[in-house]
Structures are given as structure tokens and as C-alpha cells.
Design an enzyme around this catalytic site. Structure first.
Site, PDB file in Angstrom:
ATOM      1  N   ASP A   1      55.063 166.336 -10.452  1.00 23.38           N
ATOM      2  CA  ASP A   1      54.443 166.603  -9.149  1.00 23.38           C
ATOM      3  C   ASP A   1      53.747 165.385  -8.551  1.00 23.38           C
ATOM      4  OD1 ASP A   1      52.717 166.993 -11.361  1.00 23.38           O
ATOM      5  OD2 ASP A   1      51.310 168.184 -10.180  1.00 23.38           O
TER       6      ASP A   1
ATOM      7  N   GLU B   1      51.122 169.428 -12.816  1.00 23.05           N
ATOM      8  CA  GLU B   1      50.102 168.818 -13.688  1.00 23.05           C
ATOM      9  C   GLU B   1      48.825 168.566 -12.922  1.00 23.05           C
ATOM     10  OE1 GLU B   1      47.470 166.306 -15.586  1.00 23.05           O
ATOM     11  OE2 GLU B   1      48.558 165.610 -13.822  1.00 23.05           O
ATOM     12  N   GLU B   2      48.958 168.141 -11.672  1.00 20.31           N
ATOM     13  CA  GLU B   2      47.758 167.771 -10.906  1.00 20.31           C
ATOM     14  C   GLU B   2      46.827 168.961 -10.678  1.00 20.31           C
ATOM     15  OE1 GLU B   2      46.798 164.884 -10.439  1.00 20.31           O
ATOM     16  OE2 GLU B   2      48.554 163.581 -10.492  1.00 20.31           O
TER      17      GLU B   2
END
Ligand SMILES: [Zn+2]
Ligand SMILES: [Zn+2]
Length: 450
Positions: free
Chosen positions: A110, A177-178
Site C-alpha cells: 500500500d 500495512e499503513e
């Protein structure tokens, strides 16, 4: 013979949860490096092109459709068994190559809501409209384009070199992930039930502080538990000239914020890392109006579960007690967002030191450095934690040598950090070293073919 020792060693880690130094067999084999170098000479240009394409077409967390499709296609072409839509847009590729341990290699896909200002020819011009109508830029400002390409390149290289090793490799392209959501979502979607169960978990993250060709390792904790806390302090609003007829939530909030500082300085063991940051405070609209409420947003960081609970309990207690002492008409709302909690990332020390040994042989002693731990967040730690097996995330230098050298000059501006609109990776060499370090580490942990 090597095959059996290594297989047993990795299985022992799986049972014990933590690798003992004597159990870790990470065997650097020069003939594998030679074969990999030859493979990279032929395939690096294609991988770099893929990486530039991903960089120019970034997708925000939870929207990684095109990137996932590209990874799935690449993994299938490399001969892996591929499953898509695992925990959202997650992709899992399994490369089975006979008996032996199972190694998981993870990359994330991402990008971030940032307008790119890197000056690269293949900079992103992507803009998206958010649910609130705001138009934002999208940029791979955290280097996940390089991580995605590393997964593809490592899978292709391990597949091409399959006559050199035994075992199973599980390649993961992780979404979101962010947001700290993707790893947990993939695990909840049956990652460890539907696919071979890993004996160890590997990943890398680009570093904005190191030049290409250098890697960094951190034995032990490397990223923190991350909690987000929302607090609402309820007062009783009124005229700013008649504070005596109100309960002022702004003054109450000021005392809450000041008292919260004592959690780290006075309550937590001084040798335990901890952070309590109030990153946002909102209340009121005009000079002469005392509002009804004030809202605070906090980020709370720790390494151990014990310190995490001490901080969260302390935030609840201090906020509640301060509000009571000011006569607030009702207790504050203190909400800890479990959904976005990201557990700390722990690099198994024995595995980490064994990997550093492999990297020294591959890159030379001067190109392998120990990095101090940080209080950032990274959801990779969830994989090893859920399995109770050793895990390692190492740092991959990503800055061109010239830019890096220039940053060392006296008075030079510091290098733009990750998440900066000006973060600029040396894509070609970051991909080269991303693929070569991860492939060599995976090979070193797997038994060689006889
Ligand atoms: Zn990031
Ligand atoms: Zn990142």
C-alpha cells in the site's frame, strides 16, 4: 547432511518459539550467490521496470487491487500456487520444493495519501477523492513499491534456482500495512491454516537513512506496540466572562495533558521504552464561549504487553480522576481503538545475528550495520507473534550513494524521511539489493540440495 541439520534446526525454532543461537543454521553458499548474480544480470532490468510501474501507479491502503493483480500474475508466472483476496487484497504464493522447513517472506503493497515531490521521472501523478470529498495525492512514500518488487523478484529467483534448495517458501504481498490492519486481516482469513505453516518469517523495510548496498539489523524489539486513544472531556459550556457558572473542559484538558506526561516520567520503569503523545486537541469555536467538550487524540507506544497495559490503564485513570476533580458533569469517554492496535515487532536475536552474518559475507562487513530500535509501528511482527516462531525484519538502504554522501556534508539538509513527499529511492539498486539479500537469506535458512 546439511539438509537434515538445517531442517531440524528450523523445526526446533517452531516448537520453542525463540531461536537459540546454536539452533540457527544460516549457511552462506558462494555457489548460490554466483547463480543468483547470473540470474539477476538477466532479470534485474525487468524487475526495475515493474517497480517503476508500481511506483507510478500507487494505491492507498485497502485499495491495492491493481498491485495485487500484478503480484499474483508475476507469482503465477514464476510457478507458484497463488491465492488472491486473502484478508482483503492480500496475495499468497506458495513455492513447494520438496521436504524441508517453511520460510515466509512478506512484502507490503500500500501507498500513502501524499502528493509526490520526489522529482523522479516516474513520480506518481495519481489523485483520488476521499469519502469526505477531499482530493489527495497518492505516493509510495514508504517504499512499498520496492517491497512488492522484492517479493516478486525473490519468488522468481528462488523458483529459477530450485535445484539449489529444499523446502517450501510462502511469499506474501500484504495490503493495508499503513493502517496496521493487513497482517491481522490475513491471519484472520486463515493464512496459517490454508497454507503451509511457516517455521520463520522474514521481511525487509527500505531505509531513508542508508545508501543502497547497505543493510541494517536490530536484534530484539524493533518497532513498538501502537495504540490510538480518543478522549472526550465533558464540561458544561457557557459565557467566557462567567466561568464560575461553567465547568471549563479546556482548562480540564490542559491538566489532563500535563498529568499524562507523568505516566512515562514517573510511573513506567525508566529502562522500559514508552511514549504518550497527545497529537490533537479540539475544543471551542470563539474567544468568549466556553465549550461543552474537548476532544483529544493520542498515540501510545510501548514494547512489552505489561507497559502497554500500564500506559492505557494510567490514561483512563488520570483522565477520569482529573475530570472528577474539576467537577465535570459526567466521566470522560476514553476509547482505545482495538481495530488499529499494532503489536510490537520483535526480531529474534539468534535469527537476526545469523542473518547479519549472511549479509556480511554477501555485501562486506562495512555494508552491514546495527540500527538502534525505534518506537515506530510495523504490523509485520504479527506473523511471527501469531505463530510463536522467530521473525526478522531488516533495513534495506535505498538512497543513491551520491545523495547519501552529499547529506553527510556539514550543514547539509537531512535526507527526507519515509512518508515525506520528497523521499526518493534509488530504485534500480534498491531492487537489486532487496532481491539479492532476501533471496540469499532465504537460501541460507533452507537446506541445500545434495
Ligand atoms: Zn509507512
Ligand atoms: Zn512502510
Amino acid at each position: 547432511m546439511m539438509r537434515n541439520i538445517a531442517a531440524i534446526a528450523v523445526l526446533v525454532w517452531g516448537l520453542s518459539g525463540a531461536a537459540r543461537a546454536e539452533d540457527v543454521q544460516a549457511v552462506y553458499r558462494p555457489e548460490q550467490k554466483a547463480a543468483l548474480t547470473q540470474w539477476l544480470d538477466q532479470h534485474l532490468a525487468g524487475l526495475v521496470e515493474t517497480c517503476k510501474h508500481v511506483h507510478a501507479h500507487p494505491e492507498l491502503s485497502l485499495h491495492e487491487t491493481q498491485t495485487a493483480e500484478l503480484v499474483a500474475r508475476g507469482l503465477r508466472d514464476a510457478g507458484l500456487e497463488v491465492t488472491t483476496d486473502v484478508g482483503g487484497h492480500g496475495v499468497v504464493g506458495v513455492l513447494r520444493n520438496g521436504d524441508g522447513p517453511v520460510v515466509l517472506v512478506r512484502g507490503d503493497m500500500d501507498a500513502l495519501p501524499v502528493v509526490e515531490e520526489s522529482g523522479l521521472d516516474y513520480a506518481s501523478a495519481v489523485r483520488v477523492t476521499q469519502p469526505d470529498g477531499a482530493v489527495v495525492g497518492v505516493m509510495h512514500a514508504c517504499g512499498h513499491d520496492i517491497h512488492t518488487t522484492m517479493v516478486l523478484g525473490t519468488a522468481q529467483a528462488l523458483s529459477a534456482l530450485r535445484d539449489q534448495w529444499h523446502g517450501t517458501v510462502v511469499m506474501i504481498a500484504q495490503p493495508a500495512e499503513e493502517l496496521g490492519l493487513g497482517a491481522g486481516a490475513m491471519i484472520k482469513d486463515g493464512l496459517f491454516e490454508r497454507f503451509p505453516r511457516p517455521d520463520c518469517c522474514l521481511s525487509l523495510h527500505v531505509s531513508h537513512k542508508l545508501p543502497v548496498g547497505t543493510v541494517a539489523y536490530t536484534p530484539g524489539w524493533s518497532a513498538a506496540n501502537v495504540d490510538s486513544v480518543d478522549i472526550t472531556i465533558f464540561g458544561r459550556g457557557g459565557h467566557g466572562a462567567r466561568p464560575n457558572s461553567t465547568v471549563d473542559p479546556i482548562v480540564t484538558a490542559a491538566y489532563v495533558i500535563t498529568q499524562l506526561q507523568t505516566l512515562v516520567s514517573r510511573r513506567v520503569d525508566p529502562i522500559e521504552p514508552a511514549v504518550v503523545t497527545v497529537g490533537s486537541i479540539h475544543g471551542g469555536a470563539k474567544h468568549n464561549v466556553i465549550p461543552d467538550e474537548v476532544k483529544l487524540q493520542l498515540t501510545v507506544r510501548s514494547y512489552t504487553d505489561a507497559v502497554r497495559h500500564q500506559l492505557l490503564d494510567g490514561i483512563r485513570q488520570i483522565t477520569t480522576d482529573v475530570c472528577k476533580s474539576f467537577g465535570c458533569p459526567k466521566p470522560p469517554a476514553v476509547v482505545v481503538d482495538d481495530e488499529t492496535f499494532t503489536p510490537a515487532c520483535y526480531n529474534d536475536p539468534a535469527l537476526t545475528l545469523a542473518a547479519a552474518g549472511v549479509f556480511r559475507k554477501l555485501l562486506g562487513d562495512d555494508h552491514v550495520v546495527e540500527d538502534p530500535p525505534e518506537m515506530g509501528g510495523e504490523d509485520f511482527g504479527q506473523f511471527a507473534r501469531a505463530l510463536n516462531v522467530p521473525g526478522l525484519q531488516y533495513g534495506l538502504g535505498s538512497i543513491s550513494p551520491e545523495t547519501y554522501q552529499a547529506s553527510l556534508a556539514p550543514g547539509a539538509e537531512p535526507l527526507p524521511s519515509l512518508h515525506s513527499s520528497r523521499y526518493r529511492a534509488d530504485t534500480e539498486d534498491a531492487v537489486r539489493y532487496g532481491v539479492s539479500t532476501m533471496t540469499m537469506l532465504t537460501l541460507a535458512l533452507l537446506p541445500a540440495a545434495e
